[in-house]
Structure formats: structure tokens, C-alpha cells
Design a protein around this motif. Structure first.
Motif, PDB file in Angstrom:
ATOM      1  N   ILE A 112      33.100 -43.019  23.265  1.00 38.80           N
ATOM      2  CA  ILE A 112      33.238 -42.392  24.412  1.00 38.80           C
ATOM      3  C   ILE A 112      34.218 -43.239  25.430  1.00 38.80           C
ATOM      4  O   ILE A 112      34.800 -42.940  26.424  1.00 38.80           O
ATOM      5  N   THR A 113      34.383 -44.650  24.925  1.00 34.77           N
ATOM      6  CA  THR A 113      35.259 -45.438  25.837  1.00 34.77           C
ATOM      7  C   THR A 113      36.960 -45.164  25.495  1.00 34.77           C
ATOM      8  O   THR A 113      37.768 -45.560  26.209  1.00 34.77           O
ATOM      9  N   VAL A 114      37.252 -44.609  24.248  1.00 30.20           N
ATOM     10  CA  VAL A 114      38.238 -43.980  23.892  1.00 30.20           C
ATOM     11  C   VAL A 114      38.770 -42.959  24.575  1.00 30.20           C
ATOM     12  O   VAL A 114      39.778 -42.772  24.920  1.00 30.20           O
ATOM     13  N   LEU A 115      38.122 -41.951  24.940  1.00 30.52           N
ATOM     14  CA  LEU A 115      38.332 -40.664  25.728  1.00 30.52           C
ATOM     15  C   LEU A 115      39.122 -40.782  27.106  1.00 30.52           C
ATOM     16  O   LEU A 115      40.101 -40.145  27.050  1.00 30.52           O
ATOM     17  N   PRO A 116      38.953 -41.765  27.747  1.00 31.17           N
ATOM     18  CA  PRO A 116      39.772 -42.067  29.098  1.00 31.17           C
ATOM     19  C   PRO A 116      41.213 -42.334  28.699  1.00 31.17           C
ATOM     20  O   PRO A 116      42.181 -42.119  29.430  1.00 31.17           O
ATOM     21  N   HIS A 117      41.416 -42.963  27.386  1.00 32.66           N
ATOM     22  CA  HIS A 117      42.884 -43.325  26.954  1.00 32.66           C
ATOM     23  C   HIS A 117      43.505 -42.277  26.363  1.00 32.66           C
ATOM     24  O   HIS A 117      44.738 -42.304  25.865  1.00 32.66           O
ATOM     25  N   SER A 138      32.070 -37.500  20.296  1.00 34.15           N
ATOM     26  CA  SER A 138      32.816 -37.524  21.441  1.00 34.15           C
ATOM     27  C   SER A 138      34.085 -36.812  21.327  1.00 34.15           C
ATOM     28  O   SER A 138      34.526 -36.136  22.243  1.00 34.15           O
ATOM     29  N   LEU A 139      34.805 -37.175  20.415  1.00 31.63           N
ATOM     30  CA  LEU A 139      36.085 -36.653  20.173  1.00 31.63           C
ATOM     31  C   LEU A 139      36.044 -35.259  19.880  1.00 31.63           C
ATOM     32  O   LEU A 139      36.985 -34.492  20.352  1.00 31.63           O
ATOM     33  N   CYS A 234      25.432 -35.185  17.591  1.00 34.74           N
ATOM     34  CA  CYS A 234      24.484 -36.200  17.440  1.00 34.74           C
ATOM     35  C   CYS A 234      23.843 -36.183  18.927  1.00 34.74           C
ATOM     36  O   CYS A 234      24.632 -36.579  19.808  1.00 34.74           O
ATOM     37  N   LEU A 235      22.789 -36.089  18.701  1.00 33.02           N
ATOM     38  CA  LEU A 235      21.935 -35.965  19.922  1.00 33.02           C
ATOM     39  C   LEU A 235      21.846 -37.391  20.799  1.00 33.02           C
ATOM     40  O   LEU A 235      22.241 -37.160  22.122  1.00 33.02           O
ATOM     41  N   GLU A 236      22.032 -38.329  20.176  1.00 33.86           N
ATOM     42  CA  GLU A 236      22.056 -39.679  21.061  1.00 33.86           C
ATOM     43  C   GLU A 236      23.292 -39.721  21.501  1.00 33.86           C
ATOM     44  O   GLU A 236      23.450 -40.027  23.008  1.00 33.86           O
ATOM     45  N   MET A 241      27.227 -38.860  26.503  1.00 37.14           N
ATOM     46  CA  MET A 241      28.270 -38.178  27.171  1.00 37.14           C
ATOM     47  C   MET A 241      27.641 -37.192  28.506  1.00 37.14           C
ATOM     48  O   MET A 241      28.311 -37.227  29.559  1.00 37.14           O
ATOM     49  N   LEU A 242      26.398 -36.924  28.368  1.00 42.15           N
ATOM     50  CA  LEU A 242      25.638 -36.314  29.602  1.00 42.15           C
ATOM     51  C   LEU A 242      25.553 -37.171  30.654  1.00 42.15           C
ATOM     52  O   LEU A 242      25.993 -36.868  31.924  1.00 42.15           O
ATOM     53  N   MET A 243      25.278 -38.609  30.522  1.00 41.90           N
ATOM     54  CA  MET A 243      25.139 -39.841  31.361  1.00 41.90           C
ATOM     55  C   MET A 243      26.573 -39.959  31.961  1.00 41.90           C
ATOM     56  O   MET A 243      26.640 -39.931  33.262  1.00 41.90           O
ATOM     57  N   ALA A 244      27.436 -39.765  31.373  1.00 41.73           N
ATOM     58  CA  ALA A 244      28.953 -40.198  31.802  1.00 41.73           C
ATOM     59  C   ALA A 244      29.644 -38.950  32.166  1.00 41.73           C
ATOM     60  O   ALA A 244      30.795 -38.825  32.816  1.00 41.73           O
ATOM     61  N   ASP A 245      29.170 -37.591  32.161  1.00 38.50           N
ATOM     62  CA  ASP A 245      29.871 -36.362  32.465  1.00 38.50           C
ATOM     63  C   ASP A 245      30.790 -36.284  31.700  1.00 38.50           C
ATOM     64  O   ASP A 245      31.968 -35.958  32.445  1.00 38.50           O
ATOM     65  N   ARG A 246      31.076 -36.699  30.473  1.00 41.98           N
ATOM     66  CA  ARG A 246      32.053 -36.268  29.605  1.00 41.98           C
ATOM     67  C   ARG A 246      32.115 -35.010  28.872  1.00 41.98           C
ATOM     68  O   ARG A 246      31.189 -34.899  28.069  1.00 41.98           O
TER      69      ARG A 246
END
Length: 367
Positions: A112-117, A138-139, A234-236, A241-246
Motif C-alpha cells: 500500500i505504501t508503493v501506490l502513492p509513487h 493493492s496493485l 485478500c480481506l486483511e 485499503m479501506l482505512m486508507a481510502d485507496r
């Protein structure tokens, strides 16, 4: 029972609808041919650096059995790579016209930390099939948000790196997704495994995984036929992603939601709470159907016996059905599908079409 394995009929690479903020036209990237070059990347963990045995085996199968040419990138075998470096590898893989697909080595816990880049325009301009699961949710969700269909499953160290041989259902599903395309009927497996062995021990790869009798799919809800665009993973990871709204769709009306849980073995209470939050967003009520993967009920940290495994599976089942009963009574639900962290692993198109027929009890995906 599931529809027979293999291709059912051809479908084009045309657009289907998915709402991610607004309606997007989903594109199936071009399929592969033997001799194609495929990128091998580690968008999450660089685990091949410290556990090379399943990775090397997976690469060998990609070359010898699938006829593909793996191309590694700088962070593929490097633990602790920065999010910016991992994003650079993703960009390089997608931008290279000689690369025809991108395959993850393994999952992890911080993709999830890769997505902003990531450069959305670069990826959108160079659509390619991406294969991964677990943290690669995430990807996959990011690409779906750009209108690019990906594939949930097929990591190098797991599906391709399975000791002794690939599971026949995994291999057949991957070949259909990679090379054939079209409509493909998923099959229930006669056996499964959720137990692991030490990837650092060469002896692990001299013996096939210990398999258990298959338990089949479990159907609940209204009897109807639903075709929709898939979203989940993956549910976890989805909870993060739901918490980060991504990359969360604004509208999943008629979608086929699919979830599975990891080797971290979240409790039934955790599973219920995540699904409750998804329900509070209205997503369960909007969905056309829900597919839920076979739980991984054994891990190195929690080596359950048969009774413990049965209890874990039963409790997770009850948690899923409780949430659905509260937020989407009658929603067609299929439990126990091999789509995640257990073996075999069936490949699902992410952002692609899935037909759930709870009358004939079949699941057909469009690759």
C-alpha cells in the motif's frame, strides 16, 4: 458442481463497466504467447533474496513448462527495498514494450505504501496483465481503478514454485488465463492443502505437499444467475485499503465481490468486523454475489490439528454468513473456493467478468 475445466467459448477483449469513482471501461490486456518476455517483480517483499529455492523453481517452470522468458528487476531479490524503488521497477516493467506481462514473486505487507509513487498515466498507457495475490491486492485494485484487468493469483514462489509439480488445477487455470483467454469454468478440487514446509530446506522440494480431501463449494442465498465485474482480494489487505481510502469503488452495483484470508489467520471476529465495515459502506447490499476463499487454517505459528482446522473454518464460515445476513439477505454466496492462500489456487480476473450461477451451481470467469 463446477463447470468442466477448460475453455467454454471465446470472448473478446472488449470493455465492461466498473465504478471506481466513476464508470470506467475495463480493458483486458493482450494475452501471452510462448517465447514472450515477462517481468518478475517484488512489489511487496523481496523474499527471493533469503528464500531462493521456490523462486528459482518457479522461474524454471515459467521457462521450461510455460515457454516464457522471465526478466528480473533490481528489487526482485532485494529485501527492504524502498517504496520508490519498487515503484520504479513497476514503471520499468510496464513501460518496456518487449515485456508482455508482469508477475509478482510473492506478497508481503506494505505494498500500500508503493501506490502513492506510481505513475497512473504511464500504467494506463501501457496496459499489461499483472499476476499476484495476497498483498498484491493493492496493485490489482490500483490497476482496476485505471481500467486494467489483472489476475488474482499466480505468484512465482507459490503457484509456480510448488514442490515437485504444480497442482493440475492451478496449472490449467494459469494456462487458460495467460494464453487462451475466453470463458473458463472453475472446478472444485478433489484435494487441497493449507500446510507449509520450510522453504529454506532443499528436502522440502523433494516431496509433494501433503494433501487433504477436498470439501467442495458451499452455496447460500438466492438461486439466480449473476454476471458482474469482479473486485476484492485478500480481506486483511482490503481492510487496510479501506482505512486508507485507496482504490475503493464508489459503486459496486451488480459486482462479484471475492475475498480470502491469509496465513495470518484472522479470527472470525476480525473477519466479521471487516465485512461489517464493508456492509456499512453499502457494498454487500449493492453486490451481485460474493465468493469467499477456502480459509488457510494452519500456519507455522498456529499448527492446528484436524479439530482445530475444522473449528477455524466453521467459525469463519459463520462470520461471513452473519455479515451477509445482516447487510444483504439473499445475496448469492459461495464459500470454500480455492482462490487464495491454499493449494490449489484458481485464477480470478480482477476487474474482469465472472458469472455465478447458483441454479446450476457453476462459476465461469472471463480471462
Amino acid at each position: 458442481m463446477g463447470t468442466s475445466t477448460g475453455r467454454i467459448s471465446s470472448v473478446g477483449d472488449g470493455a465492461i463497466g466498473l465504478a471506481c469513482g466513476h464508470m470506467r471501461s475495463m480493458e483486458y490486456p493482450a494475452r501471452l504467447s510462448p517465447g514472450d518476455r515477462v517481468a518478475i517483480v517484488s512489489p511487496s517483499s523481496g523474499l527471493p533474496e533469503i528464500l531462493p529455492l521456490p523462486f528459482e523453481l518457479g522461474l524454471k517452470r515459467l521457462k521450461d513448462d510455460f515457454g516464457l522468458i522471465p526478466v528480473e528487476y533490481p528489487t526482485t531479490r532485494r529485501m527492504g527495498s524502498s517504496p520508490t524503488d519498487r515503484a520504479a521497477d513497476i514503471h520499468a516493467a510496464f513501460a518496456d514494450p518487449a515485456i508482455k506481462a508482469v508477475i509478482s514473486s510473492i506478497g508481503g505487507d506494505d505494498q500500500i505504501t508503493v501506490l502513492p509513487h506510481l505513475d497512473a498515466e504511464l500504467l494506463r498507457a501501457n496496459p499489461k496483465p499483472f499476476y499476484g495475490f495476497s498483498d498484491c491486492t493493492s496493485l490489482l485494485a490500483y490497476l482496476a481503478d485505471l481500467g486494467i484487468v489483472g489476475y488474482h493469483g499466480g505468484a512465482v514462489m507459490t503457484a509456480f514454485g510448488r514442490p515437485v509439480s504444480m497442482h493440475p488445477l492451478t496449472e490449467a487455470s494459469l494456462r487458460a488465463a495467460m494464453f487462451d483467454g475466453g470463458r473458463y469454468g472453475l472446478r472444485e478440487s478433489g484435494d487441497f492443502s493449507d500446510m507449509g514446509r520450510d522453504w529454506a530446506d532443499r528436502a522440502t522440494f523433494d516431496e509433494a505437499p501433503q494433501m487433504l480431501p477436498g470439501t467442495g463449494w458451499e452455496w447460500h442465498g438466492d438461486r439466480r444467475v449473476v454476471t458482474g465485474t469482479s473486485w476484492g482480494g485478500c480481506l486483511e489487505v482490503m481492510a487496510w485499503m479501506l482505512m486508507a481510502d485507496r482504490c475503493i469503488p464508489a459503486d459496486v452495483t451488480g459486482a462479484i465481490l471475492f475475498f480470502e484470508t491469509s496465513e495470518e489467520m484472522p479470527t472470525a471476529t476480525e473477519v466479521y468486523r471487516i465485512l461489517r465495515s464493508i456492509g456499512e459502506r453499502g457494498m454487500l447490499a449493492e453486490a451481485g454475489a460474493l465468493l469467499f476463499g477456502r480459509p488457510k487454517a494452519w500456519s507455522f505459528d498456529n499448527q492446528t490439528d484436524e479439530a482445530g482446522r475444522d473449528a477455524f473454518v466453521s467459525e469463519q464460515r459463520d462470520a461471513v454468513l452473519r455479515a451477509v445476513g445482516e447487510y444483504a439477505p439473499g445475496l448469492p454466496v459461495v464459500l470454500g473456493i480455492d482462490i487464495g492462500h491454499t493449494d490449489p489456487q484458481l485464477i480470478l480476473p480482477y476487474g474482469g467478468q465472472i458469472t455465478v450461477d447458483s441454479v446450476e451451481r457453476s462459476i465461469v470467469v472471463a480471462y
